[in-house]
Design a protein around this motif. Structure first.
Motif, PDB file in Angstrom:
ATOM      1  N   GLY A 139      67.664  -9.777  -8.955  1.00 58.90           N
ATOM      2  CA  GLY A 139      67.833 -10.508 -10.202  1.00 58.90           C
ATOM      3  C   GLY A 139      69.127 -10.160 -10.914  1.00 58.90           C
ATOM      4  O   GLY A 139      69.812  -9.183 -10.564  1.00 58.90           O
ATOM      5  N   ASN A 141      69.655  -8.708 -13.599  1.00 54.63           N
ATOM      6  CA  ASN A 141      69.651  -7.378 -14.228  1.00 54.63           C
ATOM      7  C   ASN A 141      69.649  -6.247 -13.198  1.00 54.63           C
ATOM      8  O   ASN A 141      69.612  -5.074 -13.562  1.00 54.63           O
ATOM      9  CB  ASN A 141      68.442  -7.234 -15.152  1.00 54.63           C
ATOM     10  N   GLY A 143      67.236  -5.775 -10.889  1.00 54.68           N
ATOM     11  CA  GLY A 143      65.896  -5.556 -10.358  1.00 54.68           C
ATOM     12  C   GLY A 143      65.725  -6.264  -9.024  1.00 54.68           C
ATOM     13  O   GLY A 143      66.296  -7.341  -8.808  1.00 54.68           O
ATOM     14  N   TYR A 145      63.170  -7.808  -6.006  1.00 53.09           N
ATOM     15  CA  TYR A 145      61.866  -8.272  -5.550  1.00 53.09           C
ATOM     16  C   TYR A 145      61.876  -8.336  -4.023  1.00 53.09           C
ATOM     17  O   TYR A 145      62.858  -8.793  -3.428  1.00 53.09           O
ATOM     18  CB  TYR A 145      61.539  -9.648  -6.125  1.00 53.09           C
ATOM     19  N   TYR A 171      58.313  -4.957  -6.627  1.00 56.27           N
ATOM     20  CA  TYR A 171      59.471  -4.975  -7.517  1.00 56.27           C
ATOM     21  C   TYR A 171      60.014  -3.567  -7.693  1.00 56.27           C
ATOM     22  O   TYR A 171      59.270  -2.624  -7.967  1.00 56.27           O
ATOM     23  CB  TYR A 171      59.063  -5.526  -8.887  1.00 56.27           C
ATOM     24  N   ALA A 173      62.660  -1.533  -9.985  1.00 55.72           N
ATOM     25  CA  ALA A 173      63.363  -1.633 -11.266  1.00 55.72           C
ATOM     26  C   ALA A 173      64.870  -1.396 -11.085  1.00 55.72           C
ATOM     27  O   ALA A 173      65.297  -0.757 -10.116  1.00 55.72           O
ATOM     28  CB  ALA A 173      62.782  -0.626 -12.256  1.00 55.72           C
ATOM     29  N   GLY A 198      67.349 -15.601 -13.993  1.00 55.97           N
ATOM     30  CA  GLY A 198      66.409 -14.498 -13.852  1.00 55.97           C
ATOM     31  C   GLY A 198      65.065 -14.721 -14.500  1.00 55.97           C
ATOM     32  O   GLY A 198      64.301 -13.772 -14.683  1.00 55.97           O
ATOM     33  N   ILE A 216      59.181 -14.582 -14.942  1.00 59.93           N
ATOM     34  CA  ILE A 216      59.555 -13.168 -14.869  1.00 59.93           C
ATOM     35  C   ILE A 216      59.654 -12.597 -16.285  1.00 59.93           C
ATOM     36  O   ILE A 216      60.387 -13.128 -17.127  1.00 59.93           O
ATOM     37  CB  ILE A 216      60.902 -12.988 -14.146  1.00 59.93           C
ATOM     38  N   GLU A 218      60.524  -9.395 -19.023  1.00 56.33           N
ATOM     39  CA  GLU A 218      61.678  -8.498 -19.166  1.00 56.33           C
ATOM     40  C   GLU A 218      61.521  -7.207 -18.380  1.00 56.33           C
ATOM     41  O   GLU A 218      62.508  -6.640 -17.912  1.00 56.33           O
ATOM     42  CB  GLU A 218      61.919  -8.174 -20.642  1.00 56.33           C
ATOM     43  N   ASP A 219      60.292  -6.729 -18.226  1.00 53.82           N
ATOM     44  CA  ASP A 219      60.072  -5.485 -17.495  1.00 53.82           C
ATOM     45  C   ASP A 219      59.894  -5.699 -15.993  1.00 53.82           C
ATOM     46  O   ASP A 219      59.599  -4.765 -15.260  1.00 53.82           O
ATOM     47  CB  ASP A 219      58.866  -4.735 -18.054  1.00 53.82           C
ATOM     48  N   GLY A 220      60.086  -6.929 -15.537  1.00 54.00           N
ATOM     49  CA  GLY A 220      59.995  -7.216 -14.109  1.00 54.00           C
ATOM     50  C   GLY A 220      58.653  -7.722 -13.640  1.00 54.00           C
ATOM     51  O   GLY A 220      58.540  -8.255 -12.532  1.00 54.00           O
ATOM     52  N   TYR A 221      57.617  -7.547 -14.461  1.00 52.36           N
ATOM     53  CA  TYR A 221      56.294  -8.052 -14.085  1.00 52.36           C
ATOM     54  C   TYR A 221      56.303  -9.583 -14.053  1.00 52.36           C
ATOM     55  O   TYR A 221      57.131 -10.231 -14.722  1.00 52.36           O
ATOM     56  CB  TYR A 221      55.230  -7.539 -15.045  1.00 52.36           C
TER      57      TYR A 221
END
Length: 304
Positions: A139, A141, A143, A145, A171, A173, A198, A216, A218-221
């Motif tokens: 992504g 940022n 991160g 996947y 995922y 981080a 993203g 998606i 902000e914390d990737g979840y």
């Protein structure tokens, strides 16, 4: 090493598709006069094309344990890396200027510098080996996947059976400190791609012949999983109009933002494995298919 091949069906938004009504629109997604070209051949099984900032494309030949590099300006294909960990899916992280590789030989995730220096990012989850990292998307940022299906390999020295309790989506981080599962309810996740901003993630469940889209956080979840199209895929990519390009036994299938099929690119191979937009303007569609790789010039642009 270019061989021109006529397209049976140009990516027309107005052609009849398998007996269905015509799709609205008359403009082709392919550039005017574009033809499918064989950019390279003589490989055993090509996969995982990834484009760097300049527009060059890296791709794997997994049985021969190599990563190759296609130069957009010359069309030349060279070996980028020997002993490539039996890498499969790739994605270029332009923020860090590294190639992210699903190194299937020891079920690891690697980062590889332009000089070919590798670093193992992930090799286990909760103290157990991964099944076999297959495809990956980074992504904006940083991160990452990753899909982790099980495809048994004859080169594995490990127990070839399931290592985890299923085939899941993971995922990592941006700081590489947290590695989590973000979907445990897929049959066999494979192809994966995210939107340029993203905010959306597309994941193909090839084991259930479906492709899903997630929001998606902000914390990737991931939240709000929805069925995007009743078709699975190996590798995938997106263009700047929001069209999703799926690969498999039918060549390349193109679906729009609503998940409706709007075009198809027949590829003269038994299986099309993956796809990316290359070149400095991201207008050259680069397709991996069995022992060959192909290109097609487009009107639309890729988003990565």
């Amino acid at each position: 090493m270019k061989k021109t091949l006529g397209l049976i069906c140009l990516l027309s938004l107005a052609c009849a598709l398998e007996g269905k009504a015509q799709i609205e629109g008359k403009k082709s997604l392919a550039a005017k006069g574009a033809k499918l070209e064989k950019a390279g051949e003589g490989f055993e099984f090509t996969e995982g094309p990834a484009v760097n900032r300049e527009g060059h494309v890296y791709f794997t030949d997994q049985p021969n344990n190599k990563i190759h590099k296609w130069a957009f300006n010359t069309g030349e294909i060279t070996v980028f890396m020997e002993d490539a960990g039996r890498s499969n899916g790739l994605f270029y992280d332009n923020r860090r200027d590294v190639l992210i590789a699903c190194a299937d030989e020891k079920n690891q995730l690697w980062s590889i510098t332009p000089k070919g220096e590798k670093k193992v990012l992930i090799e286990s989850f909760r103290g157990k080996r991964l099944n076999g990292p297959n495809d990956v998307w980074v992504g904006p940022n940083g991160g990452i996947y990753m899909t982790d299906p099980l495809y048994k390999r004859d080169y594995w020295e490990r127990d070839p059976g399931m290592q985890q309790d299923g085939e899941h989506l993971y995922y990592l981080a941006p700081d590489h400190a947290q590695f989590i599962r973000v979907d445990e309810n897929l049959v066999k996740p494979n192809g994966i791609i995210g939107s340029q901003d993203g905010k959306k993630l597309y994941v193909a469940d090839i084991g259930d012949d479906k492709t899903y889209v997630y929001d998606i956080e902000e914390d990737g979840y991931l939240i709000n999983r929805q069925l995007f199209t009743e078709k699975g895929s190996d590798g995938m990519t997106l263009d700047n109009r929001g069209n999703l390009y799926l690969t498999g036994k039918e060549g390349v299938t193109i679906v729009n933002r609503k998940g409706e099929q709007v075009g198809r690119i027949p590829i003269p191979e038994e299986l099309t494995t993956n796809i990316v937009f290359g070149g400095p303007e991201r207008k050259t569609l680069f397709i991996t298919a069995m022992g060959s790789v192909y290109t097609l010039e487009m009107k639309v642009r890729g988003t990565h």
